[in-house]
Design an enzyme around this catalytic site. Structure first.
Site, PDB file in Angstrom:
ATOM      1  N   ALA A 154     -36.424  14.683  32.132  1.00 36.55           N
ATOM      2  CA  ALA A 154     -35.662  15.216  31.201  1.00 36.55           C
ATOM      3  C   ALA A 154     -34.085  15.612  31.856  1.00 36.55           C
ATOM      4  CB  ALA A 154     -36.367  16.793  30.647  1.00 36.55           C
ATOM      5  N   ASP A 155     -33.209  15.330  31.109  1.00 38.86           N
ATOM      6  CA  ASP A 155     -31.968  15.670  31.645  1.00 38.86           C
ATOM      7  C   ASP A 155     -31.409  17.140  31.135  1.00 38.86           C
ATOM      8  OD1 ASP A 155     -30.886  15.474  29.165  1.00 38.86           O
ATOM      9  OD2 ASP A 155     -30.170  13.261  29.434  1.00 38.86           O
ATOM     10  N   SER A 156     -30.536  17.736  31.803  1.00 40.18           N
ATOM     11  CA  SER A 156     -30.122  19.067  31.339  1.00 40.18           C
ATOM     12  C   SER A 156     -30.101  19.360  29.754  1.00 40.18           C
ATOM     13  CB  SER A 156     -28.793  19.332  31.911  1.00 40.18           C
ATOM     14  OG  SER A 156     -28.055  18.585  32.385  1.00 40.18           O
ATOM     15  N   ASP A 207     -31.512  17.547  27.472  1.00 42.76           N
ATOM     16  CA  ASP A 207     -32.829  17.855  26.842  1.00 42.76           C
ATOM     17  C   ASP A 207     -33.540  19.156  27.009  1.00 42.76           C
ATOM     18  OD1 ASP A 207     -33.047  14.878  26.184  1.00 42.76           O
ATOM     19  OD2 ASP A 207     -33.687  14.349  28.324  1.00 42.76           O
TER      20      ASP A 207
END
Lengths: 248, 80
Positions: free
Chosen positions: B37-39, B41
């Site tokens: 996950a990225d920030s 997300d």
């Protein structure tokens, strides 16, 4: 009507360009939150004009440079209308003066309203927009942020900042279906430009290839386009509405 | 609220949102390291958890959330 069922928040909508934008969006069917900072009666006039067009209006007093108040405004809007689809960051002030004479307070006031205000309203609006997986943010920059202008170091810096902020937020939010674009008006006839000295006005007019100053409606029509699905494949763009003053 | 129930509901949201296998959504799994996950997300995930559990998670608390277990613990301690 291309904005039926849409809800729009327009900051600084009691007069000038903001008022024209609020009316233009309402004419296309949008419900409009008419944000204003001080002029309640002018904001109520805008709201009545919106209602006369058959759209819903909510006048809301709030200083866009105060985070808690901005959060509350967005919450109130979402509570009343159920969603928030369009945000137009238009609120802006001027405190002109030569850089050498410019007071720190004049710098801070302009940066707080014109740049920090855009950041705070965008930040608050992204929450409901991410939930909805769609949203349109339109920032009102200025030709002054592109070309610069003597005696407007604070205003030029803030508006150039708005352009950078527009591009950064466009990149950040693109994957969530939220577009962020800006309009850079040139010399538009409003109370704000009315205050300029005659010789400055004359010089500005001479610099306009189309040979006339713009009207708030000239700007509002481009905002309408950016608020509609017609501009669905555009993000991070700066559209100049300046009679050709700055050509990129 | 039973711990299992919370885990199941969190799992479902994480699987939906991040498109990962349910088997990978274990308490020790890190959103960034293990679940890709990225920030942004994570911001979205936090908002969905707020809706699901009817909570308000402050930015400060949201920043501390790193693993699936952190979410479970947070919900257990903030939900009556």
């Amino acid at each position: 009507m291309i904005l039926k069922e849409k809800v729009a928040l327009v900051t600084g909508a009691s007069r000038g360009i903001g008022k024209a934008i609020a009316l233009e969006l309402a004419r296309e069917g949008a419900s409009v939150i008419v944000n204003y900072s001080g002029n309640k009666s002018r904001a109520e006039e805008t709201a009545s004009a919106i209602e006369a067009l058959g759209a819903e209006a909510l006048p809301y007093q709030c200083d866009v440079s105060n985070e808690a108040d901005v959060q509350e405004m967005v919450k109130t809007a979402v509570k009343k209308f159920g969603h928030l689809d369009i945000v137009v960051n238009n609120a802006g002030i001027t405190r002109d003066g030569l850089l050498m004479r410019m007071k720190e307070a004049d710098w801070d006031a302009v940066l707080n309203t014109n740049l920090k205000g855009v950041f705070l309203v965008t930040k608050a609006a992204l929450r409901p927009m991410i939930r909805q997986k769609q949203g349109k943010i339109i920032n009102i920059a200025s030709v002054v942020g592109i070309l610069g202008n003597a005696s407007q170091a604070n205003y030029a810096a803030a508006k150039a900042g708005v352009i950078g902020l527009t591009k950064a937020s466009a990149r950040e939010m693109a994957s969530k279906g939220i577009t962020v674009n800006a309009v850079a008006p040139g010399f538009i006839v409003t109370d704000m430009t009315d205050e300029l000295p005659e010789e400055v006005k004359e010089k500005m007019q001479n610099d306009i290839p189309l040979g006339r100053p713009g009207t708030p409606e000239d700007v509002a029509k481009v905002v309408r386009f950016l608020a509609s699905e017609d501009s669905g494949y555009m993000t991070g763009q700066i559209l100049n509405v300046d009679g050709g003053m700055a050509m990129q | 609220m039973a711990e299992d129930d919370v885990l199941e509901r969190v799992k479902k949201i994480v699987v939906d949102r991040l498109g990962v296998d349910e088997a990978d959504v274990k308490p020790e799994a890190s959103f960034k390291e293990d679940l890709d996950a990225d920030s942004l997300d994570i911001v979205e995930l936090v908002m969905e958890l707020e809706d699901e559990f009817n909570l308000e998670i402050s930015d400060e608390d949201a920043e501390k959330i790193q693993t699936v277990g952190d979410v479970i613990t947070y919900i257990q301690s903030h939900k009556s």
